[in-house]
Design a protein around this motif. Structure first.
Motif, PDB file in Angstrom:
ATOM      1  N   TYR A   1       0.869  -1.181   0.000  1.00 21.40           N
ATOM      2  CA  TYR A   1       0.000   0.000   0.000  1.00 21.40           C
ATOM      3  C   TYR A   1       0.904   1.228   0.000  1.00 21.40           C
ATOM      4  O   TYR A   1       1.449   1.610   1.025  1.00 21.40           O
TER       5      TYR A   1
ATOM      6  N   GLU B   1      -7.221   0.473  -5.914  1.00 18.47           N
ATOM      7  CA  GLU B   1      -7.746  -0.585  -5.054  1.00 18.47           C
ATOM      8  C   GLU B   1      -7.381  -1.979  -5.540  1.00 18.47           C
ATOM      9  O   GLU B   1      -7.183  -2.895  -4.735  1.00 18.47           O
TER      10      GLU B   1
ATOM     11  N   ILE C   1      -6.950   6.514  -5.188  1.00 15.42           N
ATOM     12  CA  ILE C   1      -6.519   5.281  -4.530  1.00 15.42           C
ATOM     13  C   ILE C   1      -6.658   4.108  -5.499  1.00 15.42           C
ATOM     14  O   ILE C   1      -7.754   3.830  -5.989  1.00 15.42           O
TER      15      ILE C   1
ATOM     16  N   SER D   1      -0.699  10.085  -5.432  1.00 13.54           N
ATOM     17  CA  SER D   1      -1.616   8.945  -5.488  1.00 13.54           C
ATOM     18  C   SER D   1      -1.204   7.909  -4.452  1.00 13.54           C
ATOM     19  O   SER D   1      -0.072   7.899  -3.972  1.00 13.54           O
ATOM     20  N   GLU D   2      -2.127   7.033  -4.123  1.00 14.63           N
ATOM     21  CA  GLU D   2      -1.855   6.016  -3.110  1.00 14.63           C
ATOM     22  C   GLU D   2      -2.501   4.700  -3.523  1.00 14.63           C
ATOM     23  O   GLU D   2      -3.240   4.618  -4.505  1.00 14.63           O
ATOM     24  N   GLY D   3      -2.193   3.673  -2.747  1.00 15.88           N
ATOM     25  CA  GLY D   3      -2.873   2.407  -2.975  1.00 15.88           C
ATOM     26  C   GLY D   3      -1.975   1.291  -3.450  1.00 15.88           C
ATOM     27  O   GLY D   3      -0.759   1.281  -3.215  1.00 15.88           O
TER      28      GLY D   3
ATOM     29  N   ARG E   1      -8.281  12.954  -4.170  1.00 15.68           N
ATOM     30  CA  ARG E   1      -7.686  11.721  -3.655  1.00 15.68           C
ATOM     31  C   ARG E   1      -7.826  10.637  -4.713  1.00 15.68           C
ATOM     32  O   ARG E   1      -8.879  10.515  -5.344  1.00 15.68           O
TER      33      ARG E   1
ATOM     34  N   TYR F   1      -9.626   1.986  -9.540  1.00 17.66           N
ATOM     35  CA  TYR F   1      -9.276   3.152  -8.732  1.00 17.66           C
ATOM     36  C   TYR F   1     -10.523   3.742  -8.079  1.00 17.66           C
ATOM     37  O   TYR F   1     -11.584   3.819  -8.706  1.00 17.66           O
TER      38      TYR F   1
END
Length: 239
Positions: A70, A209, A207, A109-111, A205, A136
């Protein structure tokens, strides 16, 4: 009886290069098996065969690995950053083997980020011809117009740049704050951000997934888990 595999596939599975590059090396007469020049990538070999690529012995990989990480926001997906920003690889556990990422997530960005110690695995997931789905969850600011936004499901051209069809699900909607879930099969640079800007929306945001069969689940930012051997073997069979 041991199953025989095509030599180009074995070279790729052992992390030397991609299968396509292995085939090129064979064409360039740089691959030997048991002291004999390999003439064609269709040659099938066993684990007992001694393979040399460009004069170097192909050491059988003892543990191909895939890890799901993550990636937190504010971290860049690179081994070294000239600007001195924190990187994904600096934050990984020290006992992890040297790994590379499957694609990248930008600093904001994240995830889900797939990590592997086998370059051929990374190439498999990144290759456009495999069209692997990425999912996403995106929060945007601005007035969301569902009637216009559905155009992305048929593909859209922005500034002469074509984006392939993207499916989406509206999660929640308020006058100035919207969550949507997007599923796409390509990973062009800033694709989601560019599309949102085209519709007058600002990404607050982003993410990731899911990527292919892998998902974040309950994973927390900065944490990772190792994929099971059975699943890794399934991926290797696709190379």
């Amino acid at each position: 009886m041991e199953k025989l595999e095509r030599i180009a596939k074995v070279i790729a599975a052992n992390g030397i290069c991609s299968r396509r590059d292995a085939e090129k090396l064979i064409e360039e007469k740089k691959v030997y098996c048991n002291g004999t020049l390999v003439e064609h990538p269709s040659l099938k070999v066993s684990s007992n065969d001694k393979i040399f690529v460009d004069g170097k012995f192909v050491e059988p990989r003892k543990d191909d690995g895939i890890w799901i990480y993550y990636k937190p926001r504010g971290v860049v997906t690179t081994h070294k950053d000239p600007e001195g920003r924190p990187t994904v690889f600096e934050l990984l556990p020290k006992n992890l083997p040297r790994v590379i990422s499957v694609g990248r997530l930008d600093i904001n960005s994240e995830g889900l980020l797939i990590l592997t110690n086998n370059p051929a695995i990374a190439e498999y997931f990144e290759s456009p011809k495999n069209a692997i789905t990425r999912t996403y969850k995106v929060r945007v600011f601005g007035k969301f117009n569902d009637d216009k936004f559905h155009k992305i499901e048929k593909g859209i051209t922005i500034d002469n740049f074509k984006y392939k069809p993207i499916s989406y699900e509206l999660i929640s909607l308020t006058p100035n704050n919207t969550w949507v879930r997007l599923k796409l099969r390509e990973g062009k640079n800033r694709e989601i951000r560019n599309i949102m800007e085209h519709f007058g929306l600002k990404v607050a945001r982003l993410i990731r997934e899911e990527y292919g069969q892998f998902s974040l689940g309950d994973l927390k930012p900065g944490k990772l888990y190792k994929v099971s051997r059975a699943v890794v073997n399934e991926v290797l069979s696709c190379l």
